[in-house]
Design an enzyme around this catalytic site. Sequence first.
Site, PDB file in Angstrom:
ATOM      1  N   GLY A  52       0.805  -1.203   0.002  1.00 22.50           N
ATOM      2  CA  GLY A  52       0.029  -0.170  -0.440  1.00 22.50           C
ATOM      3  C   GLY A  52       0.426   1.212  -0.044  1.00 22.50           C
ATOM      4  O   GLY A  52       0.162   2.806  -0.102  1.00 22.50           O
ATOM      5  N   TYR A  53       2.331   1.134  -0.009  1.00 24.92           N
ATOM      6  CA  TYR A  53       3.196   2.211  -0.023  1.00 24.92           C
ATOM      7  C   TYR A  53       2.970   2.943  -0.995  1.00 24.92           C
ATOM      8  O   TYR A  53       3.674   2.422  -2.440  1.00 24.92           O
ATOM      9  CB  TYR A  53       3.852   2.085   0.542  1.00 24.92           C
ATOM     10  CG  TYR A  53       4.072   2.001   1.818  1.00 24.92           C
ATOM     11  CD1 TYR A  53       3.388   1.838   2.818  1.00 24.92           C
ATOM     12  CD2 TYR A  53       5.650   1.865   2.111  1.00 24.92           C
ATOM     13  CE1 TYR A  53       3.242   1.564   4.238  1.00 24.92           C
ATOM     14  CE2 TYR A  53       5.612   0.954   4.044  1.00 24.92           C
ATOM     15  CZ  TYR A  53       4.253   0.955   5.084  1.00 24.92           C
ATOM     16  OH  TYR A  53       4.481   0.546   6.194  1.00 24.92           O
ATOM     17  N   GLY A  54       2.459   4.247  -1.482  1.00 27.45           N
ATOM     18  CA  GLY A  54       2.471   4.862  -2.758  1.00 27.45           C
ATOM     19  C   GLY A  54       2.078   3.463  -4.201  1.00 27.45           C
ATOM     20  O   GLY A  54       2.026   3.964  -5.020  1.00 27.45           O
TER      21      GLY A  54
END
Length: 315
Positions: A52-54
């Site tokens: 989910g990071y970026g």
Amino acid sequence: MQQRSLGSTGLKVSRLGLGTMTWGRDTDEHEARDQLIAFAEAGGTLLDTAAGYGDGASEELIGTLIGDVVGRDEIVLATKAGISRRTGQRVTDTSRGHLLTSLDASLKRLGVDHVDLWQVHVWTDDTPLEETLTALDLAITSGRASYVGVSNYSGWQTAQAATWQRAVPGRATLASTQVEYSLLNRGIEHEVVPAARALGLGVLPWSPLGRGVLTGKYRSGTPSDSRGATEHFGGFVGVYLDERGRSIVEGVARAADGLGWSPLEVALVWVRDRPGVTSPIVGARTASQLRGALGIEELSLPREIVDALDDVSGD
């Protein structure tokens, strides 16, 4: 850098981890490269990211650096699944199908055939826990992950998940729990840390510097180049810019002045050496900031300073 066992497992990780939440968005390829070089040169091994990071940008960037900046066998590669923002809104999904599909996508972005640690990023009430945990079992048995853990679970959730996995031989026992922990947020000490220690999970604190507030950079306002000044992190940082937060930051600053350290060093050494903690995850805006964190390897807090910080930050 010293290496620690992750919980009761045989996996060894550096006692500081490198967080990459902003990589591929606020942190570009050149800055990420410099950070990873500095981290590896200091003996750091635990590299933490998430699907989910970026929306995968962090993993994609890491994938371009593995084999170039560091060898695959020189890092402990950790990622997470369960949170997505591809619709423009934060979506959580811990169903078996989604988690395993997410893991396969992570492996493709990272350019590897397995990760060393795969973690469920969040608890949800929408999927039965036993279904979520079967995804961890399948990740291990298929060779896509070497160890598994959870993230952002409460104390009872941590205990339930760990106990379920230990109940039947052959299930993948949990190696870790990743949770927020700092002098500004000590809530996990009541139930999460005791559960983790009793059941053999290593604690991986995220935001060990109180979302940057414990560095002292916000004492006289919000710097224009800080995360607190950005639209997507302003509220995230702002929750600790209250009267209680200011009191704790001033206590850290006084301790730093007395020791001849920086506030960052005081706050980070405090959380690194707390009972049950394996490796705080440090995310830096620049390589220069990261080097400030990496410089704590030989530092330890005097008992009287620890007691004073406990007093000023306790419930």
